[in-house]
Design a protein around this motif. Structure first.
Motif, mmCIF file in Angstrom:
data_model
loop_
_atom_site.group_PDB
_atom_site.id
_atom_site.type_symbol
_atom_site.label_atom_id
_atom_site.label_comp_id
_atom_site.label_asym_id
_atom_site.label_seq_id
_atom_site.Cartn_x
_atom_site.Cartn_y
_atom_site.Cartn_z
ATOM 1 N N THR A 159 0.978 -1.237 0.140
ATOM 2 C CA THR A 159 0.070 -0.095 0.282
ATOM 3 C C THR A 159 0.997 1.049 0.313
ATOM 4 O O THR A 159 1.788 0.818 0.488
ATOM 5 C CB THR A 159 -0.826 0.106 1.096
ATOM 6 O OG1 THR A 159 -1.258 -1.252 1.290
ATOM 7 C CG2 THR A 159 -2.131 0.881 1.289
ATOM 8 N N ARG A 167 -3.063 -0.134 -3.995
ATOM 9 C CA ARG A 167 -2.945 -0.474 -3.579
ATOM 10 C C ARG A 167 -2.492 -1.979 -4.170
ATOM 11 O O ARG A 167 -3.300 -2.500 -5.126
ATOM 12 C CB ARG A 167 -4.229 -1.004 -2.554
ATOM 13 C CG ARG A 167 -3.459 -2.328 -1.912
ATOM 14 C CD ARG A 167 -4.832 -2.071 -0.527
ATOM 15 N NE ARG A 167 -4.756 -3.356 0.422
ATOM 16 C CZ ARG A 167 -5.764 -4.766 0.138
ATOM 17 N NH1 ARG A 167 -6.207 -5.097 -1.046
ATOM 18 N NH2 ARG A 167 -5.834 -4.932 1.892
ATOM 19 N N LYS A 190 0.783 5.178 0.671
ATOM 20 C CA LYS A 190 0.547 6.287 0.806
ATOM 21 C C LYS A 190 1.570 8.155 0.267
ATOM 22 O O LYS A 190 2.631 7.527 0.480
ATOM 23 C CB LYS A 190 0.083 6.460 2.246
ATOM 24 C CG LYS A 190 -0.647 6.375 2.952
ATOM 25 C CD LYS A 190 -1.566 5.820 4.222
ATOM 26 C CE LYS A 190 -2.899 5.006 4.590
ATOM 27 N NZ LYS A 190 -2.942 4.439 5.792
ATOM 28 N N THR A 191 0.739 8.933 -0.290
ATOM 29 C CA THR A 191 2.072 10.064 -0.624
ATOM 30 C C THR A 191 1.655 11.240 -1.013
ATOM 31 O O THR A 191 -0.715 11.434 -1.068
ATOM 32 C CB THR A 191 2.108 9.417 -2.109
ATOM 33 O OG1 THR A 191 3.412 10.661 -2.604
ATOM 34 C CG2 THR A 191 1.157 9.331 -3.365
ATOM 35 N N ASN A 192 2.145 12.077 -0.890
ATOM 36 C CA ASN A 192 2.120 13.789 -0.838
ATOM 37 C C ASN A 192 1.324 14.297 -2.048
ATOM 38 O O ASN A 192 0.992 15.511 -2.542
ATOM 39 C CB ASN A 192 2.077 14.766 -0.148
ATOM 40 C CG ASN A 192 3.910 14.833 -0.553
ATOM 41 O OD1 ASN A 192 4.271 13.415 -0.931
ATOM 42 N ND2 ASN A 192 4.267 15.094 -0.037
ATOM 43 N N TYR A 244 6.672 9.651 0.634
ATOM 44 C CA TYR A 244 5.857 8.653 0.480
ATOM 45 C C TYR A 244 6.065 7.259 2.233
ATOM 46 O O TYR A 244 7.159 7.564 2.696
ATOM 47 C CB TYR A 244 5.363 7.346 -0.414
ATOM 48 C CG TYR A 244 7.278 7.105 -0.294
ATOM 49 C CD1 TYR A 244 7.448 5.888 0.122
ATOM 50 C CD2 TYR A 244 8.366 7.874 -1.762
ATOM 51 C CE1 TYR A 244 8.261 5.208 -0.651
ATOM 52 C CE2 TYR A 244 9.312 7.108 -1.309
ATOM 53 C CZ TYR A 244 9.643 5.422 -1.450
ATOM 54 O OH TYR A 244 10.398 4.491 -0.749
ATOM 55 N N THR A 245 4.948 6.700 1.984
ATOM 56 C CA THR A 245 5.142 5.651 3.239
ATOM 57 C C THR A 245 4.476 3.958 2.407
ATOM 58 O O THR A 245 3.495 4.437 1.309
ATOM 59 C CB THR A 245 4.270 6.400 4.330
ATOM 60 O OG1 THR A 245 3.896 6.964 5.113
ATOM 61 C CG2 THR A 245 4.184 5.006 5.592
#
Length: 136
Positions: free
Chosen positions: A68, A98, A70-72, A128-129
Motif C-alpha cells: 500500500t 494498493r 500513501k503519498t503527498n 511517501y509511506t
C-alpha cells in the motif's frame, strides 16, 4: 559508485539496505525476507524528479503479498514485478495505490516506487509511506 550499505533488521526476518543515489539520479533500497512470515514493514521515503526507490523481497509460492502506498504527490506510484519477469504484475499508475495477491512462484519480487514523467520533468518531489505485508 561508492557503496556504503546500511543494514537494519526487522523482527529478525527482514533486512533493509540502502545505497546512495547514483549520478543518474537513481535511488535504490533493497529489502529481503530472510525467514518466516507474517511480516509487515513500513518504509518512509522521499523521491525527487527521476529518482526511483526499489525494494526487493524474497517470497515463497503461495504467500500473500500486500503493498500500500500513501503519498503527498498525485503522480507518485509503485509497480510490482515478479522473479524473472520483464513486465510488471501490478502497475500503480493504471491499477491504483494498493496491490494484494498470492504469489505464484518462489523468488525475489521487486517493488519500484517512482514519479510519473510529467512530475519528474517538473523536478517535483514526493514524500511517501510504503507498507509491505507478507502472510503465509
Amino acid at each position: 559508485m561508492n557503496a556504503l550499505p546500511a543494514i537494519a533488521v526487522l523482527c529478525g526476518a527482514l533486512v533493509l539496505t540502502s545505497t546512495p543515489a547514483s549520478a543518474a539520479g537513481q535511488l535504490a533500497r533493497h529489502m529481503t525476507e530472510l525467514s518466516g512470515a507474517p511480516q509487515t514493514k513500513t518504509m518512509r521515503g522521499k523521491l525527487r524528479a527521476h529518482d526511483t526507490a526499489e525494494y526487493n523481497i524474497r517470497l515463497r509460492a503461495g504467500q500473500s503479498l500486500t503493498v500500500t502506498l500513501k503519498t503527498n504527490q498525485r503522480s507518485n506510484y509503485f509497480n510490482v514485478t515478479g522473479p524473472g519477469e520483464g513486465d510488471a504484475l501490478f502497475v500503480g499508475s493504471r491499477d491504483g495505490a494498493r496491490y494484494s495477491a498470492k504469489v505464484a512462484q518462489d523468488g525475489a519480487y521487486k517493488i519500484s516506487v517512482y514519479l510519473m514523467a510529467n512530475a519528474a520533468r517538473r523536478d517535483e518531489r514526493a514524500n511517501y509511506t510504503l507498507k509491505i505485508a507478507v502472510k503465509d
